[in-house]
Scaffold this motif. Structure first.
Motif, PDB file in Angstrom:
ATOM      1  N   LYS A  91       0.778 -11.513  -3.096  1.00 51.04           N
ATOM      2  CA  LYS A  91      -0.165 -11.256  -4.019  1.00 51.04           C
ATOM      3  C   LYS A  91       0.308 -10.020  -5.078  1.00 51.04           C
ATOM      4  O   LYS A  91       1.133  -9.305  -4.475  1.00 51.04           O
ATOM      5  N   LEU A  92      -0.217  -9.932  -6.126  1.00 50.73           N
ATOM      6  CA  LEU A  92       0.209  -8.506  -7.052  1.00 50.73           C
ATOM      7  C   LEU A  92      -0.569  -7.354  -6.464  1.00 50.73           C
ATOM      8  O   LEU A  92      -1.742  -7.426  -6.093  1.00 50.73           O
ATOM      9  N   ALA A  93       0.431  -6.526  -5.938  1.00 48.35           N
ATOM     10  CA  ALA A  93      -0.204  -5.173  -5.379  1.00 48.35           C
ATOM     11  C   ALA A  93      -0.390  -4.161  -6.563  1.00 48.35           C
ATOM     12  O   ALA A  93       0.049  -4.331  -7.678  1.00 48.35           O
ATOM     13  N   THR A  94      -1.679  -3.360  -6.331  1.00 44.08           N
ATOM     14  CA  THR A  94      -1.986  -2.494  -7.191  1.00 44.08           C
ATOM     15  C   THR A  94      -1.208  -1.132  -7.290  1.00 44.08           C
ATOM     16  O   THR A  94      -0.938  -0.580  -6.145  1.00 44.08           O
ATOM     17  N   ILE A  95      -0.969  -0.815  -8.573  1.00 45.80           N
ATOM     18  CA  ILE A  95      -0.003   0.493  -8.635  1.00 45.80           C
ATOM     19  C   ILE A  95      -1.001   1.754  -8.400  1.00 45.80           C
ATOM     20  O   ILE A  95      -2.081   1.865  -8.824  1.00 45.80           O
ATOM     21  N   THR A  96      -0.478   2.688  -7.682  1.00 48.76           N
ATOM     22  CA  THR A  96      -1.076   3.976  -7.504  1.00 48.76           C
ATOM     23  C   THR A  96      -0.809   5.134  -7.728  1.00 48.76           C
ATOM     24  O   THR A  96      -1.124   6.358  -7.460  1.00 48.76           O
ATOM     25  N   LYS A  97       0.582   5.100  -8.491  1.00 55.34           N
ATOM     26  CA  LYS A  97       1.207   6.441  -8.528  1.00 55.34           C
ATOM     27  C   LYS A  97       1.759   6.226 -10.067  1.00 55.34           C
ATOM     28  O   LYS A  97       2.030   5.177 -10.636  1.00 55.34           O
ATOM     29  N   GLY A  98       1.610   7.270 -10.815  1.00 54.34           N
ATOM     30  CA  GLY A  98       2.094   7.321 -12.303  1.00 54.34           C
ATOM     31  C   GLY A  98       1.277   6.870 -13.359  1.00 54.34           C
ATOM     32  O   GLY A  98       0.007   6.645 -13.143  1.00 54.34           O
ATOM     33  N   GLU A  99       1.618   6.970 -14.419  1.00 47.82           N
ATOM     34  CA  GLU A  99       1.050   6.458 -15.655  1.00 47.82           C
ATOM     35  C   GLU A  99       0.449   4.971 -15.828  1.00 47.82           C
ATOM     36  O   GLU A  99      -0.550   4.670 -16.596  1.00 47.82           O
ATOM     37  N   GLY A 139      -1.808  -2.174  -0.498  1.00 50.00           N
ATOM     38  CA  GLY A 139      -0.726  -2.763  -1.035  1.00 50.00           C
ATOM     39  C   GLY A 139       0.026  -3.619  -0.174  1.00 50.00           C
ATOM     40  O   GLY A 139       0.606  -4.867  -0.548  1.00 50.00           O
ATOM     41  N   MET A 140       0.274  -3.134   1.001  1.00 52.12           N
ATOM     42  CA  MET A 140       1.113  -3.779   1.875  1.00 52.12           C
ATOM     43  C   MET A 140       0.509  -5.249   2.493  1.00 52.12           C
ATOM     44  O   MET A 140       0.937  -6.180   2.480  1.00 52.12           O
ATOM     45  N   ALA A 141      -0.967  -5.137   2.353  1.00 54.86           N
ATOM     46  CA  ALA A 141      -1.321  -6.328   2.589  1.00 54.86           C
ATOM     47  C   ALA A 141      -1.439  -7.194   1.444  1.00 54.86           C
ATOM     48  O   ALA A 141      -1.512  -8.630   1.890  1.00 54.86           O
ATOM     49  N   GLU A 142      -1.512  -6.839   0.465  1.00 60.23           N
ATOM     50  CA  GLU A 142      -1.300  -7.909  -0.822  1.00 60.23           C
ATOM     51  C   GLU A 142       0.171  -8.417  -0.971  1.00 60.23           C
ATOM     52  O   GLU A 142       0.143  -9.685  -1.123  1.00 60.23           O
ATOM     53  N   LEU A 143       0.944  -7.429  -0.701  1.00 57.04           N
ATOM     54  CA  LEU A 143       2.537  -8.137  -0.656  1.00 57.04           C
ATOM     55  C   LEU A 143       2.748  -9.109   0.291  1.00 57.04           C
ATOM     56  O   LEU A 143       3.223  -9.917   0.030  1.00 57.04           O
ATOM     57  N   LYS A 181       6.612 -11.099  -0.952  1.00 57.70           N
ATOM     58  CA  LYS A 181       6.745 -10.962   0.377  1.00 57.70           C
ATOM     59  C   LYS A 181       7.895 -10.432   0.974  1.00 57.70           C
ATOM     60  O   LYS A 181       7.851  -9.624   1.998  1.00 57.70           O
ATOM     61  N   CYS A 182       8.918 -10.530   0.154  1.00 52.03           N
ATOM     62  CA  CYS A 182      10.205  -9.887   0.680  1.00 52.03           C
ATOM     63  C   CYS A 182      10.086  -8.412   0.621  1.00 52.03           C
ATOM     64  O   CYS A 182      10.772  -7.661   1.705  1.00 52.03           O
ATOM     65  N   VAL A 183       9.454  -7.834  -0.553  1.00 54.22           N
ATOM     66  CA  VAL A 183       9.227  -6.379  -0.529  1.00 54.22           C
ATOM     67  C   VAL A 183       8.315  -5.958   0.591  1.00 54.22           C
ATOM     68  O   VAL A 183       8.779  -4.827   1.324  1.00 54.22           O
ATOM     69  N   TYR A 184       7.447  -6.614   1.124  1.00 53.77           N
ATOM     70  CA  TYR A 184       6.770  -6.308   2.206  1.00 53.77           C
ATOM     71  C   TYR A 184       7.579  -6.295   3.523  1.00 53.77           C
ATOM     72  O   TYR A 184       7.654  -5.230   4.077  1.00 53.77           O
ATOM     73  N   TRP A 185       8.309  -7.348   3.785  1.00 49.05           N
ATOM     74  CA  TRP A 185       9.284  -7.310   4.872  1.00 49.05           C
ATOM     75  C   TRP A 185      10.223  -6.067   4.959  1.00 49.05           C
ATOM     76  O   TRP A 185      10.469  -5.705   6.004  1.00 49.05           O
ATOM     77  N   GLU A 224       8.208   4.030  -6.058  1.00 46.33           N
ATOM     78  CA  GLU A 224       7.724   4.770  -7.125  1.00 46.33           C
ATOM     79  C   GLU A 224       6.616   4.531  -7.702  1.00 46.33           C
ATOM     80  O   GLU A 224       5.846   5.295  -8.098  1.00 46.33           O
ATOM     81  N   LEU A 225       6.110   3.092  -7.406  1.00 49.16           N
ATOM     82  CA  LEU A 225       4.640   2.673  -8.142  1.00 49.16           C
ATOM     83  C   LEU A 225       3.771   2.895  -6.964  1.00 49.16           C
ATOM     84  O   LEU A 225       2.450   2.615  -7.452  1.00 49.16           O
ATOM     85  N   GLY A 226       4.000   3.315  -5.815  1.00 53.57           N
ATOM     86  CA  GLY A 226       3.026   3.361  -4.916  1.00 53.57           C
ATOM     87  C   GLY A 226       2.440   2.167  -4.327  1.00 53.57           C
ATOM     88  O   GLY A 226       1.221   2.246  -4.152  1.00 53.57           O
ATOM     89  N   LEU A 227       3.142   1.334  -4.291  1.00 55.06           N
ATOM     90  CA  LEU A 227       2.477  -0.181  -3.978  1.00 55.06           C
ATOM     91  C   LEU A 227       2.559  -0.233  -2.466  1.00 55.06           C
ATOM     92  O   LEU A 227       2.007  -1.318  -2.012  1.00 55.06           O
ATOM     93  N   LEU A 228       3.067   0.606  -1.690  1.00 52.79           N
ATOM     94  CA  LEU A 228       3.235   0.360  -0.311  1.00 52.79           C
ATOM     95  C   LEU A 228       2.193   1.192   0.589  1.00 52.79           C
ATOM     96  O   LEU A 228       2.205   1.756   1.580  1.00 52.79           O
ATOM     97  N   THR A 229       0.796   1.343  -0.282  1.00 53.92           N
ATOM     98  CA  THR A 229      -0.381   1.638   0.712  1.00 53.92           C
ATOM     99  C   THR A 229      -0.683   0.552   1.525  1.00 53.92           C
ATOM    100  O   THR A 229      -0.318  -0.638   1.458  1.00 53.92           O
ATOM    101  N   PRO A 230      -1.643   0.702   2.559  1.00 51.87           N
ATOM    102  CA  PRO A 230      -2.128  -0.233   3.408  1.00 51.87           C
ATOM    103  C   PRO A 230      -2.802  -1.384   2.547  1.00 51.87           C
ATOM    104  O   PRO A 230      -2.243  -2.558   2.912  1.00 51.87           O
TER     105      PRO A 230
END
Length: 187
Positions: A108-116, A100-104, A42-46, A92-98
């Motif tokens: 909740k655990l956001a899905t990684i959208t970038k990288g390996e 991912g932001m809703a999950e954060l 939640k802090c990362v979201y904010w 870096e992990l691509g968590l800040l998609t719409p």
């Protein structure tokens, strides 16, 4: 309803939200393992929300420290540094998609959208293993976002980074001598 003006909740106020999520008095009441993990998400979201709306992140974090009465303390410094690092990791992990932001926002655990690690969930894990320092189990300042597969392989290894962090926390009186000794003497 009998609420004073300062008690009203504004769910679009990043500083107030972060202050509540990182209040040491509230975190101390958490029971059970990993109860503070949703607070990190939640802090990362904010922080991402604040940045998206043109706010200066340092100002948001300073205001949150004033609100939860930790301003000027080592706790506030370590917390601010850790939250900014986690925002960097989230980017870096691509968590800040719409999505991912809703999950954060919900903790909740956001899905990684970038990288390996794309497609995996990003989980919160202790920089200093909680098995060695149970006193840090619900401290947001000790948490970082990592891909789920790394969390499983990391187990309770103590990295050089964790040892440095533990020493800094000990010197700031945020980690007990017993906790520091366990970390210092771990392989």
């Amino acid at each position: 309803m009998g609420l004073r003006a300062e008690e009203t909740i504004d769910d679009s106020n990043p500083a107030r939200s972060i202050a509540s999520l990182t209040d040491p008095a509230k975190l101390a009441t958490l029971k059970g393992e990993r109860e503070a993990n949703p607070s990190l998400q939640k802090c990362v979201y904010w922080l991402a929300y604040a940045e998206e709306h043109g706010e200066k992140l340092e100002a948001v974090l300073n205001e949150s420290a004033k609100l939860n009465k930790t301003a000027g303390t080592p706790y506030a410094g370590f917390l601010s540094w850790g939250l900014l690092e986690n925002l960097k990791i989230a980017k870096e992990l691509g968590l800040l998609t719409p999505e991912g932001m809703a999950e954060l926002k919900q903790g909740k655990l956001a899905t990684i959208t970038k990288g390996e690690y794309s497609g995996q969930k990003a989980e919160a894990d202790g920089v200093i293993p909680v098995a060695l320092c149970p006193e840090l189990q619900n401290q947001v300042m000790n948490l970082e976002l990592i891909p789920a597969s790394l969390k499983r392989t990391k187990s309770d290894k103590v990295t050089d980074r964790a040892k440095v962090f533990a020493k800094e926390l000990y010197e700031a009186k945020l980690l007990s001598q017993e906790g520091w000794k366990r970390v210092e003497h771990s392989p």
